[in-house]
Scaffold this motif. Structure first.
Motif, PDB file in Angstrom:
ATOM      1  N   UNK A 113     -33.371 -61.442  45.156  1.00  0.00           N
ATOM      2  CA  UNK A 113     -33.928 -61.488  43.802  1.00  0.00           C
ATOM      3  C   UNK A 113     -33.626 -60.192  43.051  1.00  0.00           C
ATOM      4  N   UNK A 114     -33.755 -59.070  43.751  1.00  0.00           N
ATOM      5  CA  UNK A 114     -33.435 -57.789  43.127  1.00  0.00           C
ATOM      6  C   UNK A 114     -31.965 -57.710  42.744  1.00  0.00           C
ATOM      7  N   UNK A 115     -31.123 -58.265  43.607  1.00  0.00           N
ATOM      8  CA  UNK A 115     -29.686 -58.289  43.287  1.00  0.00           C
ATOM      9  C   UNK A 115     -29.417 -59.116  42.048  1.00  0.00           C
ATOM     10  N   UNK A 116     -30.075 -60.272  41.943  1.00  0.00           N
ATOM     11  CA  UNK A 116     -29.855 -61.131  40.774  1.00  0.00           C
ATOM     12  C   UNK A 116     -30.282 -60.451  39.476  1.00  0.00           C
ATOM     13  N   UNK A 117     -31.193 -59.468  39.574  1.00  0.00           N
ATOM     14  CA  UNK A 117     -31.595 -58.710  38.382  1.00  0.00           C
ATOM     15  C   UNK A 117     -30.637 -57.551  38.137  1.00  0.00           C
ATOM     16  N   UNK A 118     -30.300 -56.804  39.195  1.00  0.00           N
ATOM     17  CA  UNK A 118     -29.436 -55.632  39.032  1.00  0.00           C
ATOM     18  C   UNK A 118     -28.052 -56.003  38.541  1.00  0.00           C
ATOM     19  N   UNK A 119     -27.554 -57.149  38.946  1.00  0.00           N
ATOM     20  CA  UNK A 119     -26.208 -57.540  38.530  1.00  0.00           C
ATOM     21  C   UNK A 119     -26.134 -57.859  37.044  1.00  0.00           C
ATOM     22  N   UNK A 120     -27.275 -58.109  36.409  1.00  0.00           N
ATOM     23  CA  UNK A 120     -27.295 -58.410  34.976  1.00  0.00           C
ATOM     24  C   UNK A 120     -27.327 -57.155  34.112  1.00  0.00           C
ATOM     25  N   UNK A 121     -27.595 -55.994  34.705  1.00  0.00           N
ATOM     26  CA  UNK A 121     -27.707 -54.767  33.927  1.00  0.00           C
ATOM     27  C   UNK A 121     -26.314 -54.257  33.578  1.00  0.00           C
ATOM     28  N   UNK A 122     -26.068 -53.972  32.317  1.00  0.00           N
ATOM     29  CA  UNK A 122     -24.737 -53.476  31.907  1.00  0.00           C
ATOM     30  C   UNK A 122     -24.323 -52.199  32.627  1.00  0.00           C
ATOM     31  N   UNK A 123     -25.276 -51.352  33.006  1.00  0.00           N
ATOM     32  CA  UNK A 123     -24.920 -50.101  33.677  1.00  0.00           C
ATOM     33  C   UNK A 123     -24.400 -50.315  35.094  1.00  0.00           C
ATOM     34  N   UNK A 124     -24.672 -51.490  35.686  1.00  0.00           N
ATOM     35  CA  UNK A 124     -24.228 -51.770  37.059  1.00  0.00           C
ATOM     36  C   UNK A 124     -23.025 -52.692  37.117  1.00  0.00           C
ATOM     37  N   UNK A 125     -22.407 -52.942  36.003  1.00  0.00           N
ATOM     38  CA  UNK A 125     -21.340 -53.954  35.995  1.00  0.00           C
ATOM     39  C   UNK A 125     -20.125 -53.502  36.782  1.00  0.00           C
ATOM     40  N   UNK A 126     -19.891 -52.173  36.837  1.00  0.00           N
ATOM     41  CA  UNK A 126     -18.745 -51.692  37.608  1.00  0.00           C
ATOM     42  C   UNK A 126     -19.002 -51.741  39.106  1.00  0.00           C
ATOM     43  N   UNK A 127     -20.265 -51.912  39.526  1.00  0.00           N
ATOM     44  CA  UNK A 127     -20.590 -52.034  40.946  1.00  0.00           C
ATOM     45  C   UNK A 127     -20.478 -53.474  41.419  1.00  0.00           C
ATOM     46  N   UNK A 140     -34.154 -59.324  33.257  1.00  0.00           N
ATOM     47  CA  UNK A 140     -35.168 -58.846  34.181  1.00  0.00           C
ATOM     48  C   UNK A 140     -35.869 -59.981  34.918  1.00  0.00           C
ATOM     49  N   UNK A 141     -35.258 -61.167  34.910  1.00  0.00           N
ATOM     50  CA  UNK A 141     -35.818 -62.331  35.591  1.00  0.00           C
ATOM     51  C   UNK A 141     -34.845 -62.766  36.687  1.00  0.00           C
TER      52      UNK A 141
END
Length: 616
Positions: A22-36, A58-59
């Motif tokens: 669930x945390x991954x599904x949120x973090x992957x949506x953040x523009x700052x983490x797109x390169x990860x 954030x969902x």
């Protein structure tokens, strides 16, 4: 440990995996983490993402699971190459065989284990896990036939599935070879054991030998030279010694320009370059000093792929230690300093006499440990693979501490086959060996493989770039490892049946071992040669196609730059081969070990400057 404790541990691990997913599904949506989490896509298309606010970011959402599940094998092949497809086939094979094993072992073997002793059973949640293993079956029990039948079903199912997987992957490999751009290693043969002669150099002997015996197919050759750091330092030491020796023999004499004390002629020293310049200097093939540094090894180029294969397979001399030939490795795989060294065999003396009894006693007892290992190590490793903690921390440090938001320094990665393939095979080994001995491990393994199927597909689609393509060449290793797991399982079962005083069941295991080994031998002769050597029929057809399209001239000109030990100091780079207007014309470009699946792309190392071959 009792069953309730195992289920509690499983519940904790499942809850932890759900939280991380669930945390991954949120973090992957953040523009700052797109390169990860989208490194592969960013490497193809660089786009600017605004840091906008959206509640959906954030969902938690299962969109990545749906995407990974719905992606076809053709898309995986186009994205990650044949290696990615073959790796996922390993996971799919594991899901299939352990689904069969779970059905037969849970409904047939598990009840036999549970009621194997005449005892007063507790409530199932309070039962010890040992009552669910084969250790709870009493000696001489006729119900051990259930374990023998389950072993036959699992072994036969695994062999059938392995056969169809081997056949399918072999066809895909042939299609991959046929559709790939021309590869310099297909035209090149590595020759070692060149005989020494006081009258001719190694280069002259290579030219003379292949001109005489391969006149119609020999194109040219390129010698291998001694270029190690130690060798260069020794050469510098020898030069310094000669300078000092020459200086000591000089005598002072009258001159218009006097030296400091005796009035002799001042002596000039030729300063050697610094160590770094001396060690790392670039040599030129036209330098006459290289002739004295030739090794008894050379790269010989042939006019066709078929000629190179024939020369690499046929002994070249009546002396087996001279003129030893093999197909050359990929240009990226060559470590020039080791070509004249290219290894002693390590011989292990294993005593197999006590293996069945040893494993028969140890595996049922360690069943509980293997179950917890699958949960803690297997499930946790997949969660870590999905989260990419190192990349996430580095990205946070880069953007928050270094304030580098425009040009993230965390680059794209290649898929870690070297760690993930052994991990999947290890869990497969645990599944086979514990299937009839401790069947409770199978549901936990199935959860691992189903999760692995989704996680690895997602990572191949979004995170990893394909930097090396072997064309599924590692599948025979997977096949042999699976056969080893099967045979080991059968040997352990034979030892357990012997300890349980069931000689008939133990005796019936011997034909199964023989059948498995014969099946492996059949697959080794039927499929393995295609993975070990290139097929003459396919190579000849590729040669004919290149001749018709007029690409052979450009291929010949690129061979020397592909295998260049000493790059020239010139800044002029060798131009790429232009694609010819021909049917299936995408094969008009050479590629190395990198970027093999990206059409129209030539490996960066193949655009090195052209090296002049000493034989011309």
């Amino acid at each position: 440990m009792n069953l309730s404790a195992l289920l509690t541990s499983a519940g904790i691990n499942i809850a932890l995996c759900v939280v991380l997913l669930s945390l991954y599904s949120i973090l992957r949506k953040q523009p700052s983490n797109i390169n990860v989490y989208f490194g592969r896509r960013l490497a193809q298309v660089r786009s600017i993402h605004d840091d906008f606010f959206c509640f959906d970011r954030f969902v938690p959402s299962p969109s990545w699971i749906v995407k990974a599940w719905e992606t076809s094998e053709e898309d995986i092949l186009a994205t990650g190459g044949l290696d990615a497809v073959v790796f996922l086939r390993i996971v799919v094979f594991s899901i299939r065989i352990f689904s069969i094993g779970a059905i037969i072992c849970i409904f047939l073997v598990l009840p036999v284990n549970y009621f194997g002793q005449e005892m007063q059973h507790k409530l199932i949640p309070s039962e010890s896990l040992e009552v669910f293993t084969i250790g709870n079956v009493k000696e001489g029990s006729k119900w051990l036939w259930a374990h023998c039948v389950a072993l036959y079903v699992i072994s036969c199912s695994a062999c059938v599935l392995l056969y169809f997987e081997y056949k399918s992957i072999t066809d895909m490999r042939l299609a991959h070879i046929t559709g790939s751009p021309p590869n310099p290693s297909h035209f090149t043969v590595l020759v070692r054991g060149i005989p020494w002669s006081s009258e001719e150099s190694y280069s002259d002997q290579v030219r003379k030998f292949f001109t005489n015996y391969h006149a119609s197919s020999y194109l040219s050759h390129q010698m291998v030279y001694q270029s190690g750091t130690i060798q260069k330092l020794m050469n510098d030491a020898a030069k310094m010694y000669r300078v000092l020796k020459f200086t000591a023999n000089e005598h002072c004499g009258p001159s218009l320009i006097r030296c400091g004390l005796c009035g002799g002629t001042p002596i000039s020293f030729k300063m050697l370059s610094s160590e770094s310049e001396s060690v790392n200097r670039r040599n030129n093939f036209g330098n006459l000093e290289l002739r004295g540094k030739e090794c008894a090894a050379a790269l010989v180029f042939f006019r066709t792929r078929y000629a190179a294969v024939v020369a690499s397979q046929v002994p070249q001399s009546s002396h087996p230690m001279l003129w030893v030939t093999n197909l050359a490795p990929e240009p990226h795989d060559i470590y020039w300093k080791n070509l004249s060294t290219v290894l002693k065999n390590l011989v292990l003396d294993l005593k197999m006499r006590d293996v069945p009894t040893l494993f028969a006693r140890a595996v049922p007892i360690q069943g509980t440990f293997f179950m917890t290992y699958v949960m803690t190590s297997g499930w946790a490793s997949l969660s870590s693979e999905l989260m990419q903690p190192f990349g996430l921390l580095w990205n946070w440090f880069d953007t928050v501490i270094l304030r580098n938001k425009d040009n993230p320094s965390y680059g794209t990665l290649s898929f870690p086959y070297h760690t993930e393939i052994p991990r999947v095979l290890l869990f497969g080994l645990l599944g086979f060996t514990c299937s009839i001995l401790a069947p409770l491990i199978l549901p936990f393994l199935l959860v691992y493989f189903f999760l692995a199927y989704l996680v690895y597909r997602n990572q191949i689609l979004n995170v990893y770039m394909t930097k090396y393509e072997s064309g599924g060449k590692f599948w025979p290793i997977v096949h042999n490892t699976t056969i080893f797991s099967l045979v080991l399982t059968q040997i352990i079962a034979m030892g357990v049946f012997g300890l349980k005083e069931s000689t008939v069941a133990s005796g019936f295991t011997i034909p199964l071992i023989i059948f498995t080994l014969l099946f492996n031998e059949y697959c080794r002769k039927r499929f393995h040669p295609i993975f070990k050597n290139n097929v003459a029929q396919v190579l000849i057809e590729m040669d004919q196609l290149d001749e018709q399209c007029g690409r052979m001239g450009e291929i010949y000109r690129l061979l020397h730059s592909a295998y260049c030990q000493f790059p020239s100091t010139s800044d002029d780079s060798f131009k790429a081969v232009h694609q010819n207007n021909c049917e299936n014309g995408d094969g008009g470009r050479l590629h190395g070990s990198e970027g093999g699946t990206r059409p129209g792309l030539i490996g960066e190392r193949l655009t090195e400057t052209l090296c002049l071959e000493s034989g011309k």
